[in-house]
Design a protein around this motif. Structure first.
Motif, mmCIF file in Angstrom:
data_model
loop_
_atom_site.group_PDB
_atom_site.id
_atom_site.type_symbol
_atom_site.label_atom_id
_atom_site.label_comp_id
_atom_site.label_asym_id
_atom_site.label_seq_id
_atom_site.Cartn_x
_atom_site.Cartn_y
_atom_site.Cartn_z
ATOM 1 N N THR A 1 1.806 4.895 -1.885
ATOM 2 C CA THR A 1 1.334 5.935 -2.791
ATOM 3 C C THR A 1 2.518 6.408 -3.625
ATOM 4 O OG1 THR A 1 -0.422 6.641 -1.283
ATOM 5 C CG2 THR A 1 0.303 8.238 -2.947
ATOM 6 N N GLY B 1 -5.212 -1.124 2.895
ATOM 7 C CA GLY B 1 -4.357 -2.305 2.893
ATOM 8 C C GLY B 1 -4.518 -3.123 4.152
ATOM 9 N N THR C 1 -2.412 1.684 -11.501
ATOM 10 C CA THR C 1 -1.794 2.355 -10.362
ATOM 11 C C THR C 1 -1.638 3.838 -10.662
ATOM 12 O OG1 THR C 1 -0.555 0.363 -9.775
ATOM 13 C CG2 THR C 1 0.217 2.446 -8.840
ATOM 14 N N SER D 1 -3.588 10.614 0.948
ATOM 15 C CA SER D 1 -3.853 9.410 0.146
ATOM 16 C C SER D 1 -3.058 8.221 0.672
ATOM 17 C CB SER D 1 -3.499 9.661 -1.317
ATOM 18 O OG SER D 1 -4.380 10.605 -1.893
ATOM 19 N N PRO E 1 0.832 -1.221 0.000
ATOM 20 C CA PRO E 1 0.000 0.000 0.000
ATOM 21 C C PRO E 1 0.861 1.262 0.000
ATOM 22 C CG PRO E 1 0.064 -0.945 2.201
ATOM 23 C CD PRO E 1 0.769 -1.932 1.301
ATOM 24 N N ALA F 1 -4.539 4.697 1.772
ATOM 25 C CA ALA F 1 -4.046 3.454 1.162
ATOM 26 C C ALA F 1 -3.612 2.465 2.232
ATOM 27 C CB ALA F 1 -2.886 3.763 0.219
ATOM 28 N N GLN F 2 -2.964 2.973 3.282
ATOM 29 C CA GLN F 2 -2.522 2.089 4.351
ATOM 30 C C GLN F 2 -3.715 1.502 5.097
ATOM 31 O OE1 GLN F 2 -0.330 -0.278 5.968
ATOM 32 N NE2 GLN F 2 0.968 1.302 5.038
#
Length: 383
Positions: free
Chosen positions: A137, A369, A157, A361, A135, A365-366
């Motif tokens: 960015t 994930g 992506t 972001s 995860p 994302a984390q």
């Protein structure tokens, strides 16, 4: 926010990554963030810089034990986000970004170099470490730098563009004095093969020969700032072609001295083919110089042909562009006036906002994930 910038290369070494990370951390601290730099480059200690190889017997930016020491330092800092800055060979930034993403820390990676030709290496590292599925960015300093990275990541992506920032007012300069029959060319680069310093000399030599063949008495003078492993080869070339009286290799210059060089120049040359962004070219553009550079490089994202400079497809084209600017005074003065008065499309205020958005972001994302990982664990347990 507690931010850790990770960069193998940092001040006192000079280059695009080094100066960008230094400026970015300074501005983020001014905004009230707690910012630390983790680097393997040895140098003077500071309260916000963690030099992980400094205590080694032979400290070096690419020390084989730097990654292990860097991971320990990252663990001790307990940061909110990791911002890793990658060049072509950046083991510290690469492996600390991977460790951070695996450890649940929101992670942003910015690619500062052209990854052309390194696909097999990165694919092998991905097979060993699985970094493309983490995860993370992703961002790059230009669309030109983003393109080869995009080919190495899973389809779809997103790669943001986080350009190098600049304080344009700091670089605005009055026009250089014009001496009849002389055109002063400026260049600022590390004298390494990727920047093509020998090609720079060949371009200037060819341009001078063309002017002489045309019966033009204009004498070209070249000022070069920078040091590096190709300096001896450049000196030998200058002696071999009797150019020592027309080219000044000025060595490493600080920013004040670079401004002085730009203030004494009429045109700026950027011969690198694999130029991911070109902060020196941007500084020259903001100082009011027409920039001659390669059309396929990152420079083309802030230099438009015949507006801020001349974009070229080859070294011969660059030599012809120098000849054109030497002979077409109206074109050169028009471009210089535009560069001196028009605002640069790249500024720190915008970049800081985009960087914070990228951090947000990375946090999302984390979280996503972690949720995916938890769901997979529950599915395995039920099966």
């Amino acid at each position: 926010m507690k931010i850790a910038h990770v960069s193998d290369f940092y001040l006192p070494r000079l280059g695009g990554i080094e100066t960008h990370v230094s400026d970015l951390t300074e501005l983020q601290r001014a905004q009230g963030h707690d910012v630390q730099v983790i680097t393997s480059t040895p140098g003077p200690e500071g309260p916000h810089v963690r030099r992980v190889t400094q205590a080694f017997r032979r400290p070096h930016a690419l020390h084989p034990l730097a990654v292990r020491a860097g991971i320990g330092t990252l663990h001790d800092l307990d940061v909110d986000v990791v911002h890793a800055h990658l060049g072509v060979g950046s083991p510290l930034a690469f492996f600390l970004a991977r460790a951070a993403a695996r450890g649940g820390i929101p992670t942003l990676v910015t690619v500062h170099s052209m990854w052309a030709g390194v696909g097999p290496i990165m694919s092998t590292m991905d097979a060993l470490g699985g970094w493309s599925t983490l995860p993370i960015t992703w961002s790059a300093v230009s669309e030109a730098a983003a393109a080869p990275v995009r080919r190495l990541l899973p389809p779809g992506t997103q790669i943001r563009v986080l350009a190098n920032g600049i304080d344009q007012d700091r670089w605005r300069l009055p026009a250089a004095e014009v001496r009849p029959g002389e055109l002063v060319l400026g260049a600022v680069m590390r004298l390494a093969w990727r920047k093509r310093p020998l090609a720079l000399l060949k371009i200037v030599r060819r341009a001078q020969m063309t002017l002489e063949q045309l019966g033009d008495q204009t004498r070209l003078r070249l000022l070069v700032a920078g040091d590096g492993p190709r300096q001896e080869a450049m000196e030998a070339y200058l002696r071999r072609h009797s150019m020592t009286d027309r080219v000044d290799l000025l060595g490493r210059l600080d920013r004040h001295e670079v401004r002085h060089l730009l203030g004494a120049s009429h045109v700026f040359l950027a011969p690198a083919d694999l130029e991911s962004f070109g902060i020196a070219a941007l500084e020259a553009r903001c100082a009011g110089l027409p920039v001659v550079a390669k059309a396929d490089s990152g420079v083309s994202e802030f230099i438009h042909h015949e507006r801020e400079g001349l974009l070229c497809g080859s070294d011969d084209d660059m030599a012809d562009a120098v000849v054109r600017l030497a002979r077409d005074h109206e074109l050169r003065l028009r471009i210089a006036a535009h560069n001196r008065t028009a605002d640069s499309p790249v500024g720190w205020e915008t970049l800081l906002q985009k960087t914070e958005a990228a951090y947000a972001s990375a946090c999302l994302a984390q979280e996503a994930g972690a949720q995916t990982k938890s769901r997979r664990v529950r599915e395995r347990q039920r099966s």
